[in-house]
Write an enzyme that holds these catalytic residues in place. Structure first.
Site, mmCIF file in Angstrom:
data_model
loop_
_atom_site.group_PDB
_atom_site.id
_atom_site.type_symbol
_atom_site.label_atom_id
_atom_site.label_comp_id
_atom_site.label_asym_id
_atom_site.label_seq_id
_atom_site.Cartn_x
_atom_site.Cartn_y
_atom_site.Cartn_z
ATOM 1 N N GLY A 99 40.572 -10.102 15.099
ATOM 2 C CA GLY A 99 40.342 -8.898 14.392
ATOM 3 C C GLY A 99 38.979 -8.104 15.241
ATOM 4 O O GLY A 99 39.339 -7.567 16.138
ATOM 5 N N TYR B 11 27.429 -12.984 0.344
ATOM 6 C CA TYR B 11 28.299 -11.951 1.811
ATOM 7 C C TYR B 11 27.273 -10.852 1.710
ATOM 8 O O TYR B 11 26.750 -9.849 2.792
ATOM 9 C CB TYR B 11 30.020 -12.143 1.764
ATOM 10 C CG TYR B 11 30.005 -10.539 2.266
ATOM 11 C CD1 TYR B 11 30.471 -11.517 4.150
ATOM 12 C CD2 TYR B 11 30.034 -9.396 2.290
ATOM 13 C CE1 TYR B 11 31.107 -10.195 5.399
ATOM 14 C CE2 TYR B 11 31.486 -8.997 3.178
ATOM 15 C CZ TYR B 11 31.285 -9.192 4.647
ATOM 16 O OH TYR B 11 31.819 -8.441 5.402
ATOM 17 N N SER C 147 28.474 -4.336 6.422
ATOM 18 C CA SER C 147 29.655 -4.184 5.549
ATOM 19 C C SER C 147 29.399 -2.309 4.610
ATOM 20 O O SER C 147 28.106 -3.046 4.254
ATOM 21 C CB SER C 147 30.207 -5.260 4.676
ATOM 22 O OG SER C 147 31.641 -4.759 3.506
ATOM 23 N N GLY D 31 32.919 -14.033 18.086
ATOM 24 C CA GLY D 31 33.886 -13.613 17.503
ATOM 25 C C GLY D 31 34.963 -12.856 17.965
ATOM 26 O O GLY D 31 35.495 -11.973 17.197
ATOM 27 N N ALA D 32 34.908 -12.961 19.292
ATOM 28 C CA ALA D 32 36.249 -11.949 19.611
ATOM 29 C C ALA D 32 37.341 -12.697 20.116
ATOM 30 O O ALA D 32 38.257 -11.956 20.840
ATOM 31 C CB ALA D 32 35.213 -11.533 20.933
ATOM 32 N N ASN D 33 37.445 -13.776 19.480
ATOM 33 C CA ASN D 33 39.191 -13.646 19.670
ATOM 34 C C ASN D 33 39.865 -13.549 18.624
ATOM 35 O O ASN D 33 41.272 -13.890 18.927
ATOM 36 C CB ASN D 33 39.502 -15.427 19.353
ATOM 37 C CG ASN D 33 38.221 -15.753 18.108
ATOM 38 O OD1 ASN D 33 37.328 -17.000 18.010
ATOM 39 N ND2 ASN D 33 39.054 -16.619 17.039
ATOM 40 N N GLY E 256 36.385 -8.131 16.609
ATOM 41 C CA GLY E 256 35.757 -8.140 17.579
ATOM 42 C C GLY E 256 37.043 -8.846 18.672
ATOM 43 O O GLY E 256 36.775 -8.112 20.096
HETATM 44 N N1 LIG Z 1 37.792 -6.916 7.905
HETATM 45 C C1 LIG Z 1 37.496 -6.529 6.938
HETATM 46 O O1 LIG Z 1 37.671 -5.842 5.584
HETATM 47 C C2 LIG Z 1 35.653 -6.070 7.006
HETATM 48 C C3 LIG Z 1 34.982 -4.892 6.780
HETATM 49 C C4 LIG Z 1 33.624 -4.876 6.404
HETATM 50 C C5 LIG Z 1 32.861 -5.873 7.677
HETATM 51 N N2 LIG Z 1 33.505 -6.955 7.940
HETATM 52 C C6 LIG Z 1 32.874 -7.126 9.009
HETATM 53 O O2 LIG Z 1 33.412 -7.574 10.118
HETATM 54 C C7 LIG Z 1 33.529 -8.617 11.300
HETATM 55 C C8 LIG Z 1 34.907 -8.765 11.859
HETATM 56 O O3 LIG Z 1 35.928 -9.488 11.141
HETATM 57 P P1 LIG Z 1 37.140 -9.713 10.923
HETATM 58 O O4 LIG Z 1 38.082 -8.752 9.574
HETATM 59 O O5 LIG Z 1 37.334 -8.844 12.415
HETATM 60 O O6 LIG Z 1 37.580 -10.629 10.217
HETATM 61 P P2 LIG Z 1 37.572 -12.101 11.656
HETATM 62 O O7 LIG Z 1 39.081 -11.621 12.024
HETATM 63 O O8 LIG Z 1 38.048 -13.763 10.757
HETATM 64 O O9 LIG Z 1 37.736 -12.521 12.155
HETATM 65 C C9 LIG Z 1 35.707 -12.922 12.846
HETATM 66 C C10 LIG Z 1 35.505 -13.454 13.723
HETATM 67 O O10 LIG Z 1 34.068 -14.329 13.638
HETATM 68 C C11 LIG Z 1 34.399 -15.836 14.016
HETATM 69 N N3 LIG Z 1 33.655 -16.153 13.776
HETATM 70 C C12 LIG Z 1 33.192 -16.757 12.064
HETATM 71 N N4 LIG Z 1 32.011 -17.678 12.179
HETATM 72 C C13 LIG Z 1 31.819 -17.912 12.955
HETATM 73 C C14 LIG Z 1 31.183 -18.868 13.701
HETATM 74 N N5 LIG Z 1 29.901 -19.504 13.293
HETATM 75 N N6 LIG Z 1 30.595 -18.264 14.864
HETATM 76 C C15 LIG Z 1 31.275 -18.223 15.847
HETATM 77 N N7 LIG Z 1 32.277 -17.039 16.173
HETATM 78 C C16 LIG Z 1 32.905 -17.050 14.275
HETATM 79 C C17 LIG Z 1 35.693 -15.850 14.009
HETATM 80 O O11 LIG Z 1 35.892 -17.187 14.884
HETATM 81 P P3 LIG Z 1 36.907 -17.992 14.640
HETATM 82 O O12 LIG Z 1 38.747 -17.670 14.816
HETATM 83 O O13 LIG Z 1 37.507 -19.112 14.982
HETATM 84 O O14 LIG Z 1 36.963 -17.810 12.685
HETATM 85 C C18 LIG Z 1 36.666 -14.682 14.591
HETATM 86 O O15 LIG Z 1 36.843 -14.656 15.767
HETATM 87 C C19 LIG Z 1 32.934 -9.580 10.006
HETATM 88 O O16 LIG Z 1 31.594 -9.948 10.807
HETATM 89 C C20 LIG Z 1 33.103 -8.933 8.884
HETATM 90 O O17 LIG Z 1 31.960 -9.033 7.914
HETATM 91 C C21 LIG Z 1 35.441 -6.424 8.170
#
Ligand SMILES: NC(=O)c1ccc[n+]([C@@H]2O[C@H](COP(=O)([O-])OP(=O)(O)OC[C@H]3O[C@@H](n4cnc5c(N)ncnc54)[C@H](OP(=O)(O)O)[C@@H]3O)[C@@H](O)[C@H]2O)c1
Length: 285
Positions: free
Chosen positions: A12, A165, A137, A8-10, A14
């Site tokens: 946020g 979740y 989380s 998920g490195a594209n 990652g």
């Molecule tokens: N943001 C918050 O407030 C928060 C809080 C606590 C924990 N987290 C955790 O932090 C991590 C990163 O989240 P983020 O906040 O950076 O959100 P994000 O910007 O939505 O990033 C999530 C990444 O995961 C990818 N992804 C989703 N489903 C996938 C799949 N089936 N296979 C491969 N890649 C997939 C997305 O790809 P696409 O672009 O293709 O969708 C995107 O690159 C997550 O595990 C999330 O649960 C986030």
């Protein structure tokens, strides 16, 4: 050259973490993403920002066993050894409903089970000092409370919607404990830790929930709040800092500081049940 895989490195967390690690040209970064177009754009951005040409894209969909197997095969066939694996890809239940083609709750498989399978498949090609980081989380311990209904109910989505979740992120912490337990019983010297990035309003994760939600979290739960900048700096440190090379089985909280996670997350019986059932679900037994 050290090799880092980030799912998920594209976007946020990652993406920003990949960029921070790539600033050190000693590292090759493999962007493990499900969408080639988005991943290529991320790769170009990281190369432009850092001058590190060793950034690659490999396709993975963590909600598909077939895709995870294909990804792992490509890595293994390439002959590289892995130094850091960051299991980061994730979705919120607002963006995923129903079961996957493998028959599991899509949040459970995307956030946890796909990463369980990926890690198991890559263990043979990890370097001795490999670091595995499971993104969890603070919502593994939601304000409304959580009890353990057994793995099957969680795996098949037979739990209340708002908890799907939370359970997927609790599973990531159990996975960390079980991995370390597994390493202790074998000759493996890898470390595994959980990392909580906190509430980051500036990623795509809660897209659509807008400024109002950000303000609400700031006001009602300032102890949950973080920023993408702060958490990605911390995660890059946890992945690469020599000072943290031996830290294992810990819960990093938005920083390089470790704290206790929820009482439930230390239940060994649940962690063992999850490990054994996950091996069965992934046909690894
Ligand atoms: N943001 C918050 O407030 C928060 C809080 C606590 C924990 N987290 C955790 O932090 C991590 C990163 O989240 P983020 O906040 O950076 O959100 P994000 O910007 O939505 O990033 C999530 C990444 O995961 C990818 N992804 C989703 N489903 C996938 C799949 N089936 N296979 C491969 N890649 C997939 C997305 O790809 P696409 O672009 O293709 O969708 C995107 O690159 C997550 O595990 C999330 O649960 C986030």
């Amino acid at each position: 050259m050290k090799n880092v895989i980030i799912t998920g490195a594209n976007s946020g967390l990652g993406f920003e973490t990949a960029k921070k690690i790539a600033a050190n040209k000693e590292y090759r970064i493999i962007l493990a993403c499900r969408n080639m177009g988005k991943a290529q754009a991320a790769k170009e951005d990281i190369i432009a920002a850092t001058g590190n040409e060793n950034v690659e894209v490999q396709i993975i969909d963590t909600s598909s066993f077939e895709s995870v197997h294909n990804f792992a095969k490509n890595i293994i066939d390439s002959g590289i050894r892995i130094d850091v694996l960051i299991n980061n890809a994730g979705i919120s239940p607002m963006r995923g409903t129903g079961l996957t083609a493998d028959g599991f709750d899509i949040v459970f498989e995307t956030n946890y089970l796909g990463h369980f399978l990926l890690t198991q498949l890559l263990l043979p090609v990890m370097n001795a000092d490999c670091r595995i980081i499971n993104i969890t989380s603070d919502m593994h311990n939601p304000p409304y409370g959580l009890t353990w209904p057994g793995v099957e109910k969680i795996a098949y989505g037979d739990v209340d919607t708002r908890s799907r979740y939370a359970y997927s992120k609790l599973c990531m912490i159990y996975f960390t404990h079980a991995l370390v337990n597994h390493f202790e019983k074998t000759d493996k010297t890898f470390v595994a830790n959980s990392f909580n990035p906190g509430f980051m309003a500036d990623t795509n994760f809660s897209q659509g929930s807008g400024k109002a939600r950000e303000q609400m979290v700031k006001l009602t739960a300032p102890d949950r709040y973080s920023t993408l900048a702060q958490s990605s700096i911390a995660l890059a440190e946890v992945a690469t800092s020599p000072a943290l090379a031996d830290v294992t089985d810990q819960y990093f909280d938005r920083s390089t500081n470790t704290i206790r996670s929820s009482a439930l997350s230390y239940n060994q019986h649940n962690a063992i049940e999850l490990w054994n059932d996950s091996l069965k679900f992934c046909h690894l037994l």
